[in-house]
Scaffold this active site. Sequence first.
Site, short mmCIF file in Angstrom:
data_model
loop_
_atom_site.label_atom_id
_atom_site.label_comp_id
_atom_site.label_asym_id
_atom_site.label_seq_id
_atom_site.Cartn_x
_atom_site.Cartn_y
_atom_site.Cartn_z
N ASP A 1 9.84 2.70 1.72
CA ASP A 1 8.67 3.52 2.05
C ASP A 1 8.46 3.39 3.56
O ASP A 1 7.86 2.43 4.04
CB ASP A 1 7.46 3.02 1.26
N LYS B 1 3.43 11.25 6.98
CA LYS B 1 2.63 11.11 8.21
C LYS B 1 3.18 11.93 9.38
O LYS B 1 3.00 13.14 9.40
CB LYS B 1 2.49 9.63 8.57
N PHE C 1 0.86 -1.19 0.00
CA PHE C 1 0.00 0.00 0.00
C PHE C 1 0.89 1.22 0.00
O PHE C 1 1.76 1.37 0.85
CB PHE C 1 -0.94 0.06 1.22
#
Length: 400
Positions: free
Chosen positions: A226, A255, A141
Amino acid sequence: MTSSSDQIFLTQKFSAHNYAPLEVVLAEGRGVWLWDVDGHKYLDMLAAYSAMNFGHGNPRLLAAAEKQLKKLTLASRAFYNDQLGEFCKDLAALCGMQKVLPVNTGVEAVETALKAARKWGYEVKGVEPDQANIICFENNFAGRTISVVSFSTSSSASAGFGPLTPGFRIASFSDIATVERQIDKNTVAVLIEPIQGEGGVLLPPAGFLADLRKLCDTSKMLLIADEIQTGLCRTGKIFACEHEGVTPDMYILGKSLGGGIIPVSAVISSEQVMGVFTPGTHGSTFGGNPLGCAIGREVMSLIKDERPHEHALQLGDYFMTQLRALNSPHIGAIRGRGLMIGVDIRKESGPAKDFCKALKKHGLLCKDTREQTIRFTPPLVIDRAELDFALQGIKQVFSK
Ligand SMILES: Cc1ncc(COP(=O)(O)O)c(C=O)c1O
Protein backbone atom coordinates in the site's frame (compact mmCIF):
# COMPACT_ATOMS: atom_id res chain seq x y z
CA MET A 1 -17.05 12.89 13.13
CA THR A 2 -13.45 13.99 13.44
CA SER A 3 -10.72 13.27 15.91
CA SER A 4 -9.77 16.08 18.27
CA SER A 5 -6.54 16.60 16.39
CA ASP A 6 -8.50 17.60 13.28
CA GLN A 7 -9.99 20.54 15.11
CA ILE A 8 -6.98 22.71 14.48
CA PHE A 9 -7.81 22.68 10.83
CA LEU A 10 -11.56 22.72 11.00
CA THR A 11 -11.73 25.89 13.03
CA GLN A 12 -10.12 27.88 10.28
CA LYS A 13 -10.85 28.14 6.60
CA PHE A 14 -7.86 27.65 4.38
CA SER A 15 -7.72 28.46 0.79
CA ALA A 16 -4.99 28.57 -1.78
CA HIS A 17 -7.20 30.34 -4.22
CA ASN A 18 -9.81 32.47 -2.43
CA TYR A 19 -7.54 34.93 -0.80
CA ALA A 20 -5.19 35.37 -3.68
CA PRO A 21 -5.93 34.93 -7.35
CA LEU A 22 -4.43 31.82 -8.86
CA GLU A 23 -1.66 33.78 -10.56
CA VAL A 24 -0.53 35.03 -7.15
CA VAL A 25 -0.71 31.57 -5.64
CA LEU A 26 1.50 30.29 -8.42
CA ALA A 27 3.92 33.20 -8.47
CA GLU A 28 4.10 33.90 -4.77
CA GLY A 29 2.91 30.63 -3.34
CA ARG A 30 5.11 28.30 -5.41
CA GLY A 31 2.64 25.57 -4.62
CA VAL A 32 3.70 25.35 -0.97
CA TRP A 33 2.01 28.34 0.65
CA LEU A 34 -1.61 28.65 1.68
CA TRP A 35 -3.62 31.61 2.85
CA ASP A 36 -6.50 31.54 5.29
CA VAL A 37 -9.56 33.62 4.55
CA ASP A 38 -8.18 36.43 6.73
CA GLY A 39 -5.09 36.65 4.57
CA HIS A 40 -2.57 34.95 6.88
CA LYS A 41 0.06 33.03 4.98
CA TYR A 42 1.17 29.52 5.97
CA LEU A 43 3.80 27.11 4.75
CA ASP A 44 2.08 23.81 4.03
CA MET A 45 4.03 21.11 5.88
CA LEU A 46 1.33 18.46 5.41
CA ALA A 47 0.50 18.44 1.68
CA ALA A 48 -2.99 17.06 2.28
CA TYR A 49 -1.57 13.84 3.74
CA SER A 50 0.64 13.41 0.66
CA ALA A 51 -2.13 14.03 -1.86
CA MET A 52 -0.38 17.27 -2.83
CA ASN A 53 3.12 15.95 -3.50
CA PHE A 54 3.49 18.15 -6.56
CA GLY A 55 2.21 21.34 -4.94
CA HIS A 56 -0.92 23.45 -4.97
CA GLY A 57 -1.90 24.68 -8.39
CA ASN A 58 0.93 22.88 -10.16
CA PRO A 59 0.90 24.56 -13.59
CA ARG A 60 1.62 21.38 -15.55
CA LEU A 61 -1.15 19.46 -13.84
CA LEU A 62 -3.62 22.33 -14.14
CA ALA A 63 -2.86 22.64 -17.84
CA ALA A 64 -3.40 18.91 -18.38
CA ALA A 65 -6.70 19.11 -16.49
CA GLU A 66 -7.86 22.15 -18.42
CA LYS A 67 -7.01 20.60 -21.75
CA GLN A 68 -8.92 17.44 -20.91
CA LEU A 69 -11.89 19.36 -19.45
CA LYS A 70 -12.47 20.79 -22.89
CA LYS A 71 -12.44 17.35 -24.53
CA LEU A 72 -13.93 14.47 -22.60
CA THR A 73 -14.34 14.10 -18.86
CA LEU A 74 -16.42 11.00 -18.25
CA ALA A 75 -17.22 8.30 -20.75
CA SER A 76 -19.52 5.38 -20.10
CA ARG A 77 -17.18 2.49 -19.53
CA ALA A 78 -18.13 0.60 -22.66
CA PHE A 79 -17.47 3.61 -24.89
CA TYR A 80 -14.54 5.62 -26.14
CA ASN A 81 -12.07 6.96 -23.57
CA ASP A 82 -9.17 8.84 -25.08
CA GLN A 83 -6.94 8.60 -21.98
CA LEU A 84 -7.48 5.28 -20.24
CA GLY A 85 -5.30 3.10 -22.45
CA GLU A 86 -2.29 5.39 -22.31
CA PHE A 87 -2.75 5.97 -18.57
CA CYS A 88 -2.68 2.22 -17.90
CA LYS A 89 0.31 1.74 -20.19
CA ASP A 90 2.27 4.55 -18.49
CA LEU A 91 1.38 3.41 -14.98
CA ALA A 92 2.21 -0.23 -15.66
CA ALA A 93 5.58 0.88 -17.05
CA LEU A 94 6.27 3.12 -14.03
CA CYS A 95 5.63 0.17 -11.73
CA GLY A 96 7.39 -2.38 -13.92
CA MET A 97 4.20 -4.44 -14.11
CA GLN A 98 1.65 -5.41 -16.72
CA LYS A 99 -1.86 -4.64 -15.56
CA VAL A 100 -3.61 -1.63 -14.06
CA LEU A 101 -7.06 -1.38 -12.53
CA PRO A 102 -7.99 2.26 -11.95
CA VAL A 103 -10.49 3.25 -9.30
CA ASN A 104 -10.97 6.49 -7.37
CA THR A 105 -10.12 6.78 -3.70
CA GLY A 106 -7.33 5.06 -1.79
CA VAL A 107 -9.59 2.79 0.22
CA GLU A 108 -11.36 1.66 -2.92
CA ALA A 109 -8.01 0.61 -4.36
CA VAL A 110 -7.20 -1.28 -1.15
CA GLU A 111 -10.55 -3.10 -1.40
CA THR A 112 -9.78 -3.89 -5.03
CA ALA A 113 -6.41 -5.39 -4.09
CA LEU A 114 -7.99 -7.48 -1.32
CA LYS A 115 -10.60 -8.81 -3.75
CA ALA A 116 -7.90 -9.64 -6.30
CA ALA A 117 -5.83 -11.44 -3.65
CA ARG A 118 -8.76 -13.51 -2.44
CA LYS A 119 -9.80 -14.51 -5.97
CA TRP A 120 -6.19 -15.29 -6.87
CA GLY A 121 -6.08 -17.46 -3.74
CA TYR A 122 -9.09 -19.49 -4.82
CA GLU A 123 -8.31 -19.72 -8.52
CA VAL A 124 -4.51 -19.92 -8.59
CA LYS A 125 -3.31 -21.03 -5.16
CA GLY A 126 -6.19 -23.45 -4.68
CA VAL A 127 -7.45 -22.21 -1.30
CA GLU A 128 -10.70 -23.82 -0.13
CA PRO A 129 -13.79 -21.70 -0.91
CA ASP A 130 -14.35 -18.79 1.49
CA GLN A 131 -11.34 -19.69 3.65
CA ALA A 132 -8.78 -17.13 2.44
CA ASN A 133 -6.95 -15.01 4.99
CA ILE A 134 -4.72 -11.96 4.58
CA ILE A 135 -2.02 -10.81 6.99
CA CYS A 136 -1.95 -7.12 7.98
CA PHE A 137 0.07 -5.22 10.60
CA GLU A 138 -0.45 -3.55 13.95
CA ASN A 139 -1.08 0.19 13.63
CA ASN A 140 -2.08 -0.13 9.97
CA PHE A 141 -4.20 2.48 8.25
CA ALA A 142 -5.81 1.78 4.90
CA GLY A 143 -9.00 3.81 4.94
CA ARG A 144 -12.49 3.67 6.36
CA THR A 145 -14.71 1.10 4.62
CA ILE A 146 -16.12 -1.78 6.67
CA SER A 147 -13.69 -4.42 5.39
CA VAL A 148 -10.72 -2.12 5.83
CA VAL A 149 -11.59 -1.04 9.37
CA SER A 150 -12.11 -4.74 10.12
CA PHE A 151 -8.33 -5.19 10.18
CA SER A 152 -7.57 -1.90 11.90
CA THR A 153 -5.95 -2.36 15.31
CA SER A 154 -7.37 0.96 16.45
CA SER A 155 -10.67 0.38 18.21
CA SER A 156 -11.83 3.92 17.39
CA ALA A 157 -11.75 2.94 13.70
CA SER A 158 -13.84 -0.22 14.03
CA ALA A 159 -15.95 0.15 17.19
CA GLY A 160 -19.64 0.50 16.43
CA PHE A 161 -19.36 -0.73 12.85
CA GLY A 162 -19.72 -4.47 13.38
CA PRO A 163 -20.22 -7.12 12.28
CA LEU A 164 -16.72 -6.83 10.90
CA THR A 165 -15.36 -8.66 7.86
CA PRO A 166 -13.50 -11.86 8.74
CA GLY A 167 -10.36 -13.18 7.06
CA PHE A 168 -7.66 -10.87 8.39
CA ARG A 169 -4.77 -11.64 10.73
CA ILE A 170 -2.47 -9.24 12.50
CA ALA A 171 1.31 -9.41 12.79
CA SER A 172 3.86 -7.09 14.36
CA PHE A 173 5.41 -4.46 12.07
CA SER A 174 8.77 -5.09 13.69
CA ASP A 175 8.98 -8.87 14.04
CA ILE A 176 9.04 -11.18 11.02
CA ALA A 177 8.52 -14.23 13.26
CA THR A 178 5.00 -12.97 14.07
CA VAL A 179 4.23 -12.97 10.36
CA GLU A 180 5.48 -16.53 10.01
CA ARG A 181 3.25 -17.63 12.86
CA GLN A 182 0.15 -16.25 11.13
CA ILE A 183 0.68 -18.15 7.88
CA ASP A 184 -1.36 -21.22 7.10
CA LYS A 185 -2.39 -22.97 3.89
CA ASN A 186 -5.19 -20.45 3.33
CA THR A 187 -3.04 -17.31 3.60
CA VAL A 188 -3.20 -15.56 0.25
CA ALA A 189 -1.44 -12.24 0.88
CA VAL A 190 0.41 -9.86 3.15
CA LEU A 191 -0.71 -6.23 3.00
CA ILE A 192 1.87 -3.68 4.13
CA GLU A 193 2.52 0.06 4.12
CA PRO A 194 6.30 0.23 3.57
CA ILE A 195 6.26 3.14 6.03
CA GLN A 196 3.19 3.50 8.24
CA GLY A 197 2.01 7.08 7.80
CA GLU A 198 -1.07 7.40 9.99
CA GLY A 199 0.53 4.94 12.40
CA GLY A 200 3.14 7.59 13.27
CA VAL A 201 5.66 7.53 10.39
CA LEU A 202 6.90 4.13 11.51
CA LEU A 203 9.60 2.34 9.54
CA PRO A 204 9.93 -1.42 9.77
CA PRO A 205 13.36 -2.71 10.79
CA ALA A 206 15.98 -2.84 8.02
CA GLY A 207 15.56 -5.99 5.97
CA PHE A 208 11.94 -6.51 7.04
CA LEU A 209 10.44 -5.91 3.60
CA ALA A 210 13.03 -8.12 1.95
CA ASP A 211 12.29 -10.88 4.49
CA LEU A 212 8.59 -10.50 3.77
CA ARG A 213 9.29 -10.84 0.05
CA LYS A 214 11.09 -14.14 0.71
CA LEU A 215 8.30 -15.40 2.98
CA CYS A 216 5.70 -14.56 0.35
CA ASP A 217 7.70 -16.45 -2.27
CA THR A 218 8.23 -19.55 -0.16
CA SER A 219 4.64 -19.68 1.13
CA LYS A 220 2.97 -18.70 -2.17
CA MET A 221 1.41 -15.49 -0.90
CA LEU A 222 1.06 -12.14 -2.64
CA LEU A 223 3.00 -9.20 -1.27
CA ILE A 224 0.73 -6.15 -1.52
CA ALA A 225 2.39 -2.76 -0.99
CA ASP A 226 0.00 0.00 0.00
CA GLU A 227 2.02 2.94 -1.33
CA ILE A 228 -0.91 5.35 -1.26
CA GLN A 229 0.97 7.63 1.10
CA THR A 230 4.58 6.60 0.51
CA GLY A 231 4.48 6.23 -3.27
CA LEU A 232 5.05 8.74 -6.06
CA CYS A 233 8.30 10.22 -4.75
CA ARG A 234 7.43 11.11 -1.16
CA THR A 235 10.18 9.04 0.49
CA GLY A 236 13.03 9.86 -1.87
CA LYS A 237 12.31 7.03 -4.31
CA ILE A 238 9.35 6.69 -6.65
CA PHE A 239 8.19 3.81 -4.44
CA ALA A 240 9.25 3.27 -0.83
CA CYS A 241 9.72 -0.47 -1.52
CA GLU A 242 12.72 0.50 -3.64
CA HIS A 243 14.67 1.46 -0.51
CA GLU A 244 14.90 -2.26 0.22
CA GLY A 245 15.18 -3.39 -3.38
CA VAL A 246 11.81 -5.12 -3.07
CA THR A 247 9.22 -5.52 -5.81
CA PRO A 248 5.77 -6.40 -4.49
CA ASP A 249 3.20 -8.44 -6.40
CA MET A 250 0.75 -5.56 -6.25
CA TYR A 251 1.16 -1.84 -5.78
CA ILE A 252 -1.72 0.26 -4.50
CA LEU A 253 -1.49 3.94 -5.40
CA GLY A 254 -3.77 6.93 -4.78
CA LYS A 255 -3.50 10.42 -3.33
CA SER A 256 -0.97 12.26 -5.54
CA LEU A 257 -1.80 10.10 -8.56
CA GLY A 258 -4.64 12.57 -9.10
CA GLY A 259 -2.29 15.53 -8.66
CA GLY A 260 -4.33 16.85 -5.75
CA ILE A 261 -6.97 17.82 -8.30
CA ILE A 262 -9.23 14.79 -8.56
CA PRO A 263 -9.36 11.42 -6.77
CA VAL A 264 -7.48 8.82 -8.81
CA SER A 265 -6.27 5.51 -7.44
CA ALA A 266 -5.18 2.23 -8.94
CA VAL A 267 -4.01 -1.30 -8.32
CA ILE A 268 -1.07 -2.37 -10.44
CA SER A 269 -0.01 -5.97 -10.78
CA SER A 270 0.79 -8.88 -13.06
CA GLU A 271 -1.25 -10.48 -15.78
CA GLN A 272 -1.72 -13.57 -13.61
CA VAL A 273 -3.06 -11.72 -10.56
CA MET A 274 -5.24 -9.17 -12.34
CA GLY A 275 -6.44 -11.80 -14.78
CA VAL A 276 -8.72 -13.09 -12.02
CA PHE A 277 -11.02 -10.15 -12.71
CA THR A 278 -13.30 -10.95 -15.63
CA PRO A 279 -16.12 -8.77 -17.00
CA GLY A 280 -18.73 -8.20 -14.33
CA THR A 281 -16.52 -9.10 -11.35
CA HIS A 282 -15.28 -5.60 -10.53
CA GLY A 283 -15.81 -2.05 -11.72
CA SER A 284 -16.60 1.56 -10.93
CA THR A 285 -18.46 4.35 -12.72
CA PHE A 286 -15.70 6.89 -12.33
CA GLY A 287 -12.68 4.57 -12.26
CA GLY A 288 -10.38 5.40 -15.17
CA ASN A 289 -12.35 8.48 -16.19
CA PRO A 290 -10.64 10.53 -18.93
CA LEU A 291 -10.10 13.60 -16.73
CA GLY A 292 -8.44 11.63 -13.93
CA CYS A 293 -6.35 9.65 -16.42
CA ALA A 294 -5.15 12.80 -18.20
CA ILE A 295 -4.00 14.28 -14.89
CA GLY A 296 -2.45 10.96 -13.83
CA ARG A 297 -0.53 10.78 -17.10
CA GLU A 298 0.84 14.27 -16.52
CA VAL A 299 1.83 13.29 -12.96
CA MET A 300 3.89 10.43 -14.40
CA SER A 301 5.40 12.62 -17.06
CA LEU A 302 6.34 15.20 -14.40
CA ILE A 303 8.01 12.47 -12.32
CA LYS A 304 10.07 11.46 -15.34
CA ASP A 305 11.08 15.02 -16.23
CA GLU A 306 11.56 16.59 -12.82
CA ARG A 307 12.57 13.60 -10.67
CA PRO A 308 10.98 15.03 -7.49
CA HIS A 309 12.06 11.96 -5.50
CA GLU A 310 15.70 13.01 -5.79
CA HIS A 311 14.87 16.46 -4.47
CA ALA A 312 12.84 14.86 -1.64
CA LEU A 313 15.78 12.66 -0.68
CA GLN A 314 18.23 15.55 -0.50
CA LEU A 315 15.95 17.97 1.32
CA GLY A 316 14.67 15.27 3.63
CA ASP A 317 18.20 14.46 4.76
CA TYR A 318 18.90 18.17 5.27
CA PHE A 319 15.69 18.70 7.24
CA MET A 320 16.23 15.68 9.48
CA THR A 321 19.83 16.66 10.19
CA GLN A 322 18.73 20.16 11.17
CA LEU A 323 15.92 18.81 13.34
CA ARG A 324 18.38 16.54 15.17
CA ALA A 325 20.75 19.46 15.69
CA LEU A 326 18.02 21.28 17.65
CA ASN A 327 18.67 18.89 20.55
CA SER A 328 15.34 19.87 21.99
CA PRO A 329 14.40 18.32 25.34
CA HIS A 330 10.84 17.96 23.99
CA ILE A 331 11.87 15.72 21.11
CA GLY A 332 12.32 11.98 21.41
CA ALA A 333 12.91 10.12 18.16
CA ILE A 334 13.16 11.69 14.71
CA ARG A 335 12.68 9.30 11.82
CA GLY A 336 11.66 9.19 8.22
CA ARG A 337 12.70 8.88 4.64
CA GLY A 338 12.82 11.65 2.09
CA LEU A 339 10.18 14.22 2.95
CA MET A 340 8.10 11.87 5.10
CA ILE A 341 9.32 12.67 8.57
CA GLY A 342 7.97 11.92 12.03
CA VAL A 343 9.05 13.73 15.17
CA ASP A 344 8.10 12.16 18.50
CA ILE A 345 7.23 14.52 21.32
CA ARG A 346 8.14 13.28 24.77
CA LYS A 347 5.07 12.43 26.87
CA GLU A 348 6.10 14.81 29.65
CA SER A 349 6.12 17.72 27.17
CA GLY A 350 2.44 17.24 26.33
CA PRO A 351 0.60 16.07 23.21
CA ALA A 352 1.92 16.70 19.71
CA LYS A 353 -1.29 18.57 18.93
CA ASP A 354 -0.24 21.41 21.25
CA PHE A 355 3.04 21.75 19.37
CA CYS A 356 1.16 21.84 16.04
CA LYS A 357 -0.98 24.67 17.38
CA ALA A 358 2.14 26.57 18.43
CA LEU A 359 3.78 25.95 15.05
CA LYS A 360 0.72 27.38 13.34
CA LYS A 361 1.37 30.67 15.11
CA HIS A 362 4.75 30.65 13.33
CA GLY A 363 3.09 30.17 9.95
CA LEU A 364 3.48 26.40 9.70
CA LEU A 365 0.71 23.93 8.94
CA CYS A 366 1.48 20.50 10.29
CA LYS A 367 -0.46 17.79 12.00
CA ASP A 368 -0.09 15.33 14.80
CA THR A 369 -0.64 11.65 14.32
CA ARG A 370 -1.03 9.15 17.18
CA GLU A 371 -0.92 11.65 20.05
CA GLN A 372 2.86 12.04 20.39
CA THR A 373 4.09 12.39 16.80
CA ILE A 374 4.20 15.33 14.42
CA ARG A 375 4.32 14.35 10.76
CA PHE A 376 6.18 16.66 8.39
CA THR A 377 5.26 15.93 4.77
CA PRO A 378 5.49 19.17 2.78
CA PRO A 379 4.80 19.35 -0.95
CA LEU A 380 7.92 18.07 -2.71
CA VAL A 381 8.30 21.35 -4.59
CA ILE A 382 9.40 23.01 -1.37
CA ASP A 383 12.90 24.51 -1.51
CA ARG A 384 15.67 24.85 1.04
CA ALA A 385 14.88 28.46 1.94
CA GLU A 386 11.31 27.43 2.73
CA LEU A 387 12.53 24.56 4.87
CA ASP A 388 14.79 27.04 6.67
CA PHE A 389 11.72 29.19 7.33
CA ALA A 390 10.05 26.09 8.81
CA LEU A 391 13.14 25.32 10.90
CA GLN A 392 13.16 28.83 12.35
CA GLY A 393 9.58 28.42 13.58
CA ILE A 394 10.29 24.92 14.84
CA LYS A 395 13.35 26.18 16.70
CA GLN A 396 11.35 28.86 18.47
CA VAL A 397 8.60 26.47 19.50
CA PHE A 398 10.93 23.71 20.62
CA SER A 399 13.40 25.86 22.54
CA LYS A 400 10.73 27.04 24.98
C1 LIG B 1 -1.53 4.08 3.51
C2 LIG B 1 -2.95 4.50 3.21
N1 LIG B 1 -3.78 3.64 2.62
C3 LIG B 1 -5.03 3.99 2.31
C4 LIG B 1 -5.53 5.23 2.59
C5 LIG B 1 -6.94 5.59 2.25
O1 LIG B 1 -6.99 6.51 1.21
P1 LIG B 1 -8.31 7.39 0.97
O2 LIG B 1 -8.43 8.32 2.13
O3 LIG B 1 -8.06 8.09 -0.33
O4 LIG B 1 -9.45 6.43 0.89
C6 LIG B 1 -4.69 6.17 3.21
C7 LIG B 1 -5.19 7.52 3.55
O5 LIG B 1 -4.63 8.25 4.32
C8 LIG B 1 -3.35 5.80 3.53
O6 LIG B 1 -2.52 6.64 4.13
